[in-house]
Design an enzyme around this catalytic site. Sequence first.
Site, mmCIF file in Angstrom:
data_model
loop_
_atom_site.group_PDB
_atom_site.id
_atom_site.type_symbol
_atom_site.label_atom_id
_atom_site.label_comp_id
_atom_site.label_asym_id
_atom_site.label_seq_id
_atom_site.Cartn_x
_atom_site.Cartn_y
_atom_site.Cartn_z
ATOM 1 N N ARG A 94 0.788 -1.236 0.000
ATOM 2 C CA ARG A 94 0.000 0.000 0.000
ATOM 3 C C ARG A 94 0.818 1.284 0.000
ATOM 4 O O ARG A 94 1.920 1.330 0.555
ATOM 5 C CB ARG A 94 -0.930 0.004 1.220
ATOM 6 C CG ARG A 94 -2.003 -1.067 1.121
ATOM 7 C CD ARG A 94 -2.874 -1.141 2.364
ATOM 8 N NE ARG A 94 -3.939 -2.137 2.162
ATOM 9 C CZ ARG A 94 -3.758 -3.458 2.255
ATOM 10 N NH1 ARG A 94 -2.581 -3.961 2.585
ATOM 11 N NH2 ARG A 94 -4.771 -4.288 2.038
ATOM 12 N N HIS A 119 -0.831 -2.517 -4.480
ATOM 13 C CA HIS A 119 -0.221 -3.388 -5.497
ATOM 14 C C HIS A 119 -0.191 -2.783 -6.902
ATOM 15 O O HIS A 119 -0.506 -3.458 -7.887
ATOM 16 C CB HIS A 119 -0.942 -4.731 -5.531
ATOM 17 C CG HIS A 119 -0.761 -5.575 -4.299
ATOM 18 N ND1 HIS A 119 0.335 -5.485 -3.473
ATOM 19 C CD2 HIS A 119 -1.555 -6.552 -3.740
ATOM 20 C CE1 HIS A 119 0.221 -6.357 -2.486
ATOM 21 N NE2 HIS A 119 -0.913 -7.019 -2.616
ATOM 22 N N HIS A 193 3.389 -12.725 -5.683
ATOM 23 C CA HIS A 193 2.285 -12.924 -4.746
ATOM 24 C C HIS A 193 1.786 -14.375 -4.729
ATOM 25 O O HIS A 193 0.576 -14.622 -4.768
ATOM 26 C CB HIS A 193 1.154 -11.954 -5.081
ATOM 27 C CG HIS A 193 0.343 -11.525 -3.906
ATOM 28 N ND1 HIS A 193 -0.274 -12.431 -3.065
ATOM 29 C CD2 HIS A 193 0.045 -10.302 -3.419
ATOM 30 C CE1 HIS A 193 -0.926 -11.760 -2.128
ATOM 31 N NE2 HIS A 193 -0.744 -10.466 -2.314
ATOM 32 N N ASP A 264 -1.294 -9.895 8.329
ATOM 33 C CA ASP A 264 -1.169 -9.160 7.068
ATOM 34 C C ASP A 264 -0.194 -8.025 7.366
ATOM 35 O O ASP A 264 -0.541 -6.851 7.322
ATOM 36 C CB ASP A 264 -2.542 -8.637 6.617
ATOM 37 C CG ASP A 264 -2.511 -8.092 5.197
ATOM 38 O OD1 ASP A 264 -1.407 -8.035 4.612
ATOM 39 O OD2 ASP A 264 -3.575 -7.716 4.678
ATOM 40 N N GLU A 330 5.635 -12.355 0.967
ATOM 41 C CA GLU A 330 5.962 -11.428 -0.116
ATOM 42 C C GLU A 330 7.174 -10.611 0.295
ATOM 43 O O GLU A 330 7.077 -9.735 1.152
ATOM 44 C CB GLU A 330 4.770 -10.500 -0.370
ATOM 45 C CG GLU A 330 3.484 -11.220 -0.715
ATOM 46 C CD GLU A 330 2.252 -10.414 -0.300
ATOM 47 O OE1 GLU A 330 2.110 -9.264 -0.751
ATOM 48 O OE2 GLU A 330 1.444 -10.921 0.502
HETATM 49 C C1 BGC Z 1 -1.942 -7.407 1.218
HETATM 50 C C2 BGC Z 1 -3.326 -7.802 1.632
HETATM 51 C C3 BGC Z 1 -4.122 -8.035 0.387
HETATM 52 C C4 BGC Z 1 -3.457 -9.127 -0.400
HETATM 53 C C5 BGC Z 1 -4.165 -9.432 -1.695
HETATM 54 C C6 BGC Z 1 -1.345 -8.564 0.476
HETATM 55 O O1 BGC Z 1 -0.057 -8.248 0.067
HETATM 56 O O2 BGC Z 1 -1.143 -7.012 2.300
HETATM 57 O O3 BGC Z 1 -3.919 -6.831 2.458
HETATM 58 O O4 BGC Z 1 -5.454 -8.384 0.686
HETATM 59 O O5 BGC Z 1 -2.125 -8.793 -0.673
HETATM 60 O O6 BGC Z 1 -4.372 -8.300 -2.404
#
Ligand code: BGC
Length: 366
Positions: A94, A119, A193, A264, A330
């Site tokens: 983010r 992302h 991802h 998360d 990630e």
């Molecule tokens: C984020 C999550 C998100 C997920 C899928 C992760 O990298 O931190 O909050 O829901 O990716 O988009």
Amino acid sequence: MTTLAPIGAAPNAGSTVKKPWGKTPDGQAVDLYVLTNRAGMEMAITTYGGAVVSLKTPDRSGKLGDVVLGYDSLEGYVNDKAYLGAIVGRYGNRIAHAQFSLDGKTYTLAKNNGENSLHGGIKGFNKAVWTAKEISTRGGPSLELSYLSKDGEEGFAGNLKVTVTYLLLDNNALRIEYSATTDKKTVVNLTNHSYFNLAGPGGDILSTVLMVEADKFTPVDAGLIPTGELRDVSGTPFDFRKPTAIGARIEQDDEQLKLGHGYDHNFVLRRAAGERAETLAARAVDPASGRVLEVWTTEPGVQLYTSNFLDGVKGKGGVTYTRRSAFCLETQHFPDSPNQAKFPSAVLSPGETYHTSTTFKFTVEK
Ligand code: BGC
């Protein structure tokens, strides 16, 4: 179907097979590449989003099983909102208020996650069709993917030339190398991802035993933006320095777990100052199958995400994915770094080359 293995190669020399995989809604042709190493480990990658579609690794009895979530066909990836297996960019995770400044100029991005950018925006690198080139390396079959993210794409400045190379090494390790150059100052944070379930698809990952090489993590606010604090993991459910089942503390009455709906969060990896080589970031063990995944990286952080927002996604082979059905590790620069002067910088300037690498090493425990 085209076989790209060298003519006359021994049957166990590893191979790359390319097949057409349909067209995007706007008519771009997409391919699927299946790479097999000398040990028989197999991975499929699509040029759509550079996504890892499947990754088959042996369990302790040598039986191959798919350890990543994905879709059966291109349509799944076109409609995907969860970034299954995809390359994430231009900025992974983010950016607060979908805005940041560089040299006094403010860049405004799309708010595709509440008030924030997530992302890379509405059409991130996960929705791009990448150009693939099979490259020969000694260590195993490899595929080089490239993409030009144009100046102004999703609000980011600079023509960014990106190369992501997947190397399926013969010792059952998947190395991903990321490179980029720009013609204007910009921010870059690339990752993959993949959603892992070392037991194979279907079950949850609560009994997966995880170790993370981090003394600190970055707590977040309600929008999952880091507050700027680097918090000590001691005495919190974020202390994975001793291997602990992912599910052991995930339901604890903890403010941060509540904000994340589980894990998360970005962990601050224990790396020596100036270290350039990959170091161990995390180790996950599935006690049932014996599969072990080690993540090594040059990055300063890793996002542990326990698929908290997966809500009945129809995946490969008719399996439905729900929350806790996979974990992501990630590797990355910290979320919101463009707005956080104290975090390691994600700025890339003309004349510099962005280069990071991450290796996912698969072994078994008896
Ligand atoms: C984020 C999550 C998100 C997920 C899928 C992760 O990298 O931190 O909050 O829901 O990716 O988009």
